[in-house]
Design a protein around this motif. Structure first.
Motif, PDB file in Angstrom:
ATOM      1  N   ALA A  22      -1.931 -10.595   9.016  1.00  0.00           N
ATOM      2  CA  ALA A  22      -0.708 -11.175   8.466  1.00  0.00           C
ATOM      3  C   ALA A  22      -0.347 -10.568   7.110  1.00  0.00           C
ATOM      4  N   ASP A  23      -1.137  -9.631   6.620  1.00  0.00           N
ATOM      5  CA  ASP A  23      -0.930  -9.045   5.301  1.00  0.00           C
ATOM      6  C   ASP A  23       0.105  -7.925   5.379  1.00  0.00           C
ATOM      7  N   THR A  24       1.374  -8.241   5.147  1.00  0.00           N
ATOM      8  CA  THR A  24       2.446  -7.250   5.243  1.00  0.00           C
ATOM      9  C   THR A  24       2.536  -6.394   3.990  1.00  0.00           C
ATOM     10  N   ASP A  25       1.853  -6.772   2.922  1.00  0.00           N
ATOM     11  CA  ASP A  25       1.862  -6.037   1.659  1.00  0.00           C
ATOM     12  C   ASP A  25       0.928  -4.819   1.709  1.00  0.00           C
ATOM     13  N   LEU A  26       0.061  -4.765   2.705  1.00  0.00           N
ATOM     14  CA  LEU A  26      -0.954  -3.721   2.788  1.00  0.00           C
ATOM     15  C   LEU A  26      -0.367  -2.421   3.323  1.00  0.00           C
ATOM     16  N   ILE A  27      -0.644  -1.325   2.625  1.00  0.00           N
ATOM     17  CA  ILE A  27      -0.188   0.001   3.052  1.00  0.00           C
ATOM     18  C   ILE A  27      -1.349   0.688   3.753  1.00  0.00           C
ATOM     19  N   ASN A  63      -7.951  -4.169  -6.030  1.00  0.00           N
ATOM     20  CA  ASN A  63      -6.719  -3.802  -5.333  1.00  0.00           C
ATOM     21  C   ASN A  63      -6.026  -2.667  -6.073  1.00  0.00           C
ATOM     22  N   VAL A  64      -5.508  -1.717  -5.317  1.00  0.00           N
ATOM     23  CA  VAL A  64      -4.740  -0.618  -5.887  1.00  0.00           C
ATOM     24  C   VAL A  64      -3.304  -0.817  -5.408  1.00  0.00           C
ATOM     25  N   VAL A  65      -2.422  -1.131  -6.347  1.00  0.00           N
ATOM     26  CA  VAL A  65      -1.036  -1.460  -6.031  1.00  0.00           C
ATOM     27  C   VAL A  65      -0.151  -0.273  -6.394  1.00  0.00           C
ATOM     28  N   ALA A  66       0.712   0.120  -5.463  1.00  0.00           N
ATOM     29  CA  ALA A  66       1.604   1.266  -5.654  1.00  0.00           C
ATOM     30  C   ALA A  66       3.006   0.802  -6.058  1.00  0.00           C
ATOM     31  N   PHE A  67       3.638   1.591  -6.947  1.00  0.00           N
ATOM     32  CA  PHE A  67       4.997   1.315  -7.422  1.00  0.00           C
ATOM     33  C   PHE A  67       5.841   2.582  -7.310  1.00  0.00           C
ATOM     34  N   ARG A  73       7.419  -2.720  -6.545  1.00  0.00           N
ATOM     35  CA  ARG A  73       6.120  -2.762  -5.879  1.00  0.00           C
ATOM     36  C   ARG A  73       6.280  -2.326  -4.420  1.00  0.00           C
ATOM     37  N   LEU A  74       5.502  -1.322  -4.024  1.00  0.00           N
ATOM     38  CA  LEU A  74       5.540  -0.852  -2.643  1.00  0.00           C
ATOM     39  C   LEU A  74       4.487  -1.542  -1.785  1.00  0.00           C
ATOM     40  N   GLY A  75       3.388  -1.986  -2.408  1.00  0.00           N
ATOM     41  CA  GLY A  75       2.326  -2.666  -1.684  1.00  0.00           C
ATOM     42  C   GLY A  75       0.949  -2.235  -2.162  1.00  0.00           C
ATOM     43  N   ARG A  76      -0.080  -2.792  -1.506  1.00  0.00           N
ATOM     44  CA  ARG A  76      -1.481  -2.486  -1.823  1.00  0.00           C
ATOM     45  C   ARG A  76      -1.995  -1.412  -0.885  1.00  0.00           C
ATOM     46  N   LEU A  77      -2.713  -0.443  -1.420  1.00  0.00           N
ATOM     47  CA  LEU A  77      -3.279   0.612  -0.590  1.00  0.00           C
ATOM     48  C   LEU A  77      -4.473   0.080   0.191  1.00  0.00           C
TER      49      LEU A  77
END
Length: 133
Positions: A22-27, A63-67, A73-77
């Motif tokens: 369910a984690d849609t933030d994950l890249i 967590n490594v978060v991309a921008f 915010r694009l999401g978490r790698l």
């Protein structure tokens, strides 16, 4: 007299993060191909880890978060490259950082497979300060 101890090492590891469906933030790897060209910077969360000698901290909790260039915010790698440049105060052991002796160390996290996914120039990276008491 024996020479003073000096340890300088660098180890690069790809560390996978646990994925919740369910984690849609994950890249994940599939989205990496389309998002890497848009990544302008990354941020580590947490940016600082405090440990006592002998304690460990799982790298999966970093967590490594991309921008992008606009700061969106694009999401978490899902995966990232990690390097511990000076393992005097702390060591990378498997999927954890272990506190070795009082002091500080810097764990660097960055976008994996940067050039393979179309990134230009050096891969964006972020420091995580490790403070050992």
């Amino acid at each position: 007299p024996p020479a003073p101890e000096r340890a300088v090492a660098s180890r690069l590891e790809v560390v996978r993060v646990r994925v919740d469906s369910a984690d849609t933030d994950l890249i994940g790897p599939a989205r990496m191909r389309t998002l890497v060209p848009r990544i302008a910077r990354v941020q580590a969360e947490p940016s600082e880890i405090r440990l006592r000698v002998g304690e460990s901290y799982p790298l999966s909790r970093v967590n490594v978060v991309a921008f992008d260039t606009a700061g969106r915010r694009l999401g978490r790698l899902a995966i990232s490259d990690r390097r511990l440049a000076s393992p005097v105060a702390a060591l990378m052991v498997g999927d954890s950082v272990r506190a070795k002796q009082p002091g500080e160390a810097v764990l660097t996290v960055k976008v994996p497979l940067w050039s393979q996914y179309g990134g230009r120039g050096p891969a964006p990276e972020a420091p995580v300060m490790i403070r050992v008491q």
